[in-house]
Design an enzyme around this catalytic site. Structure first.
Site, PDB file in Angstrom:
ATOM      1  N   GLU A   1      11.127  28.340  34.742  1.00 30.99           N
ATOM      2  CA  GLU A   1       9.914  28.845  35.375  1.00 30.99           C
ATOM      3  C   GLU A   1       9.317  27.746  36.245  1.00 30.99           C
ATOM      4  O   GLU A   1       9.622  26.564  36.074  1.00 30.99           O
ATOM      5  CB  GLU A   1       8.930  29.302  34.297  1.00 30.99           C
ATOM      6  CG  GLU A   1       9.453  30.503  33.508  1.00 30.99           C
ATOM      7  CD  GLU A   1       8.499  30.957  32.419  1.00 30.99           C
ATOM      8  OE1 GLU A   1       7.283  30.739  32.552  1.00 30.99           O
ATOM      9  OE2 GLU A   1       8.993  31.528  31.438  1.00 30.99           O
TER      10      GLU A   1
ATOM     11  N   ARG B   1       4.212  18.187  29.428  1.00 33.57           N
ATOM     12  CA  ARG B   1       3.241  19.085  28.788  1.00 33.57           C
ATOM     13  C   ARG B   1       1.851  18.594  29.115  1.00 33.57           C
ATOM     14  O   ARG B   1       1.396  17.578  28.587  1.00 33.57           O
ATOM     15  CB  ARG B   1       3.447  19.114  27.267  1.00 33.57           C
ATOM     16  CG  ARG B   1       4.750  19.731  26.833  1.00 33.57           C
ATOM     17  CD  ARG B   1       4.771  21.201  27.142  1.00 33.57           C
ATOM     18  NE  ARG B   1       5.838  21.863  26.393  1.00 33.57           N
ATOM     19  CZ  ARG B   1       6.052  23.159  26.447  1.00 33.57           C
ATOM     20  NH1 ARG B   1       5.297  23.938  27.199  1.00 33.57           N
ATOM     21  NH2 ARG B   1       7.030  23.687  25.750  1.00 33.57           N
TER      22      ARG B   1
ATOM     23  N   GLU C   1      16.212  27.447  30.049  1.00 33.16           N
ATOM     24  CA  GLU C   1      15.796  26.038  30.106  1.00 33.16           C
ATOM     25  C   GLU C   1      16.948  25.053  30.242  1.00 33.16           C
ATOM     26  O   GLU C   1      16.779  24.002  30.839  1.00 33.16           O
ATOM     27  CB  GLU C   1      14.935  25.705  28.883  1.00 33.16           C
ATOM     28  CG  GLU C   1      13.609  26.441  28.905  1.00 33.16           C
ATOM     29  CD  GLU C   1      12.673  26.061  27.771  1.00 33.16           C
ATOM     30  OE1 GLU C   1      12.998  25.141  26.982  1.00 33.16           O
ATOM     31  OE2 GLU C   1      11.603  26.690  27.684  1.00 33.16           O
TER      32      GLU C   1
ATOM     33  N   ALA D   1      12.269  26.477  23.903  1.00 33.86           N
ATOM     34  CA  ALA D   1      11.408  27.444  23.216  1.00 33.86           C
ATOM     35  C   ALA D   1      10.636  28.258  24.231  1.00 33.86           C
ATOM     36  O   ALA D   1      10.460  27.837  25.371  1.00 33.86           O
ATOM     37  CB  ALA D   1      10.434  26.720  22.296  1.00 33.86           C
TER      38      ALA D   1
ATOM     39  N   GLU E   1      15.735  31.771  26.037  1.00 35.17           N
ATOM     40  CA  GLU E   1      15.109  30.483  26.343  1.00 35.17           C
ATOM     41  C   GLU E   1      16.147  29.368  26.476  1.00 35.17           C
ATOM     42  O   GLU E   1      16.019  28.490  27.330  1.00 35.17           O
ATOM     43  CB  GLU E   1      14.063  30.132  25.296  1.00 35.17           C
ATOM     44  CG  GLU E   1      12.820  30.993  25.377  1.00 35.17           C
ATOM     45  CD  GLU E   1      12.024  30.812  26.668  1.00 35.17           C
ATOM     46  OE1 GLU E   1      12.096  29.722  27.281  1.00 35.17           O
ATOM     47  OE2 GLU E   1      11.323  31.754  27.063  1.00 35.17           O
TER      48      GLU E   1
END
Length: 188
Positions: free
Chosen positions: A145, A72, A104, A84, A100
């Site tokens: 992603e 992050r 993920e 999430a 999600e």
């Protein structure tokens, strides 16, 4: 609760300052409960869902959960989290949680159950995150992603709770979901 003039607190006017890919920033003129007005900057967010995946029966002795360790940028490094993501327009929060989870981790769930919903920082944003738990997982292929850099880590719920206590887990939605599940769902 209205003020002496009978006016309800709330938005009087709004002005869009920024519209980005994830958030918008508005300058709102607000009437406060005492009747006074002021300016408030508000970060607008479409909302999100997050899901705590259980690899074993949540009612078992020390159930296994699946956490992710994700890079992050805004937090300055890696964080322990639960899967999430942002709600798509008109998307049901439970469907978002299932999506999600699949994107993920590659897992699909037999059942996705609502835990609660949280306001992330109500002093400056309208973001709501809907928290869920997933059970009856089947492993598959993830579809992350391009900006998602993460590893998937199974662990006992007791270890995840200890990681909250030691400060290893600092992400608010993850802390809430783990504590909620441990207090109200797991081990019953």
């Amino acid at each position: 609760m209205s003020d002496a003039s009978g006016a309800e607190p709330g938005q009087v006017a709004t002005r869009r300052l920024h519209a980005g890919r994830i958030i918008a920033l508005d300058a709102d003129t607000v009437r406060f409960p005492d009747g006074s007005t002021g300016e408030m900057d508000v970060v607008r967010h479409p909302g999100a869902s997050a899901v705590l995946p259980f690899l074993s029966d949540p009612a078992g002795e020390d159930p296994q959960v699946l956490l992710i360790r994700q890079y992050r940028y805004a937090a300055g490094g890696y964080l322990w989290e639960i899967p999430a993501g942002r709600l798509d327009a008109g998307e049901d929060p439970a469907a978002c949680a299932a999506r999600e989870l699949r994107e993920e981790t590659g897992c699909t769930a037999e059942r996705v159950e609502r835990l609660t919903s949280i306001l992330t920082a109500p002093g400056f944003t309208d973001e709501v995150i809907h928290l869920f738990m997933a059970v009856g997982l089947t492993m598959g292929e993830h579809a992350r992603e391009a900006d998602e850099f993460l590893t998937v880590e199974p662990m006992p719920l007791s270890r995840a709770l200890a990681m909250i206590e030691t400060g290893e887990i600092r992400d608010g939605k993850t802390i809430c979901a783990l504590l909620y599940a441990a207090g109200f769902r797991a081990g019953r």
